[in-house]
Design a protein around this motif. Structure first.
Motif, short mmCIF file in Angstrom:
data_model
loop_
_atom_site.label_atom_id
_atom_site.label_comp_id
_atom_site.label_asym_id
_atom_site.label_seq_id
_atom_site.Cartn_x
_atom_site.Cartn_y
_atom_site.Cartn_z
N ARG A 1 20.88 118.26 -10.10
CA ARG A 1 22.22 118.82 -10.29
C ARG A 1 23.12 118.47 -9.11
NH1 ARG A 1 24.80 122.93 -8.34
NH2 ARG A 1 22.94 123.78 -7.35
N GLU A 2 22.58 118.55 -7.89
CA GLU A 2 23.36 118.20 -6.71
C GLU A 2 23.73 116.73 -6.71
OE1 GLU A 2 20.93 119.44 -3.45
OE2 GLU A 2 21.31 121.57 -3.80
N LYS A 3 22.81 115.86 -7.12
CA LYS A 3 23.11 114.42 -7.20
C LYS A 3 24.18 114.17 -8.25
CE LYS A 3 18.71 112.57 -5.59
NZ LYS A 3 17.51 111.80 -5.94
N GLY A 4 24.11 114.90 -9.36
CA GLY A 4 25.13 114.75 -10.40
C GLY A 4 26.50 115.18 -9.90
N ALA A 5 26.54 116.26 -9.11
CA ALA A 5 27.82 116.72 -8.55
C ALA A 5 28.36 115.69 -7.57
CB ALA A 5 27.62 118.07 -7.88
N GLU A 6 27.49 115.12 -6.74
CA GLU A 6 27.92 114.09 -5.80
C GLU A 6 28.44 112.85 -6.55
OE1 GLU A 6 24.54 113.36 -3.35
OE2 GLU A 6 24.65 115.32 -2.36
N LYS A 7 27.80 112.50 -7.64
CA LYS A 7 28.21 111.35 -8.43
C LYS A 7 29.59 111.61 -9.05
CE LYS A 7 25.99 108.13 -11.57
NZ LYS A 7 24.86 107.92 -12.47
N LEU A 8 29.82 112.83 -9.49
CA LEU A 8 31.11 113.19 -10.07
C LEU A 8 32.21 113.09 -9.02
CD1 LEU A 8 32.64 114.27 -12.53
CD2 LEU A 8 32.13 116.57 -11.71
N VAL A 9 31.94 113.56 -7.81
CA VAL A 9 32.93 113.46 -6.73
C VAL A 9 33.20 111.99 -6.41
CG1 VAL A 9 33.29 113.93 -4.27
CG2 VAL A 9 32.41 115.72 -5.76
N ALA A 10 32.17 111.18 -6.36
CA ALA A 10 32.35 109.76 -6.07
C ALA A 10 33.17 109.08 -7.18
CB ALA A 10 30.99 109.07 -5.93
#
Length: 98
Positions: free
Chosen positions: A59-68
């Motif tokens: 979930r954290e990686k997905g959030a980081e990907k969304l920000v990127a």
């Protein structure tokens, strides 16, 4: 006649109470046996944490990907679009003002 119970009645009442206490103790024993021990609870909790930790990481990686992705969208699309449209709008406003 006196109001005092006979010896037989006292014994019968005592045996009734003793049977009630035995039943209560037996029920408590069954309840204690059906409860999970602290060790079993701790193992279950550790297993649950082990299952949840990878999900939280994803979930954290997905959030980081969304920000990127948002940063890329702003940098690659919005900024150049504003850079192109802003001079056009300024020229149009100067032309209307003349």
């Amino acid at each position: 006649m006196s109001d005092e119970p006979t010896l037989g009645e006292v014994v019968r009442r005592f045996e009734d109470r003793l049977a009630d206490v035995r039943d209560d103790i037996q029920q408590l024993g069954h309840r204690i046996d059906s409860k999970a021990s602290q060790d079993v609870y701790d193992l279950g909790h550790e297993a649950l944490v082990a299952r949840i930790t990878p999900l939280e990481t994803l979930r954290e990686k997905g959030a980081e990907k969304l920000v990127a992705t948002r940063r890329w969208l702003i940098g690659a699309v919005v900024v150049p679009l504003v850079g192109i449209l802003l001079p056009v709008v300024i020229l149009l406003l100067q032309g209307v003002g003349s």
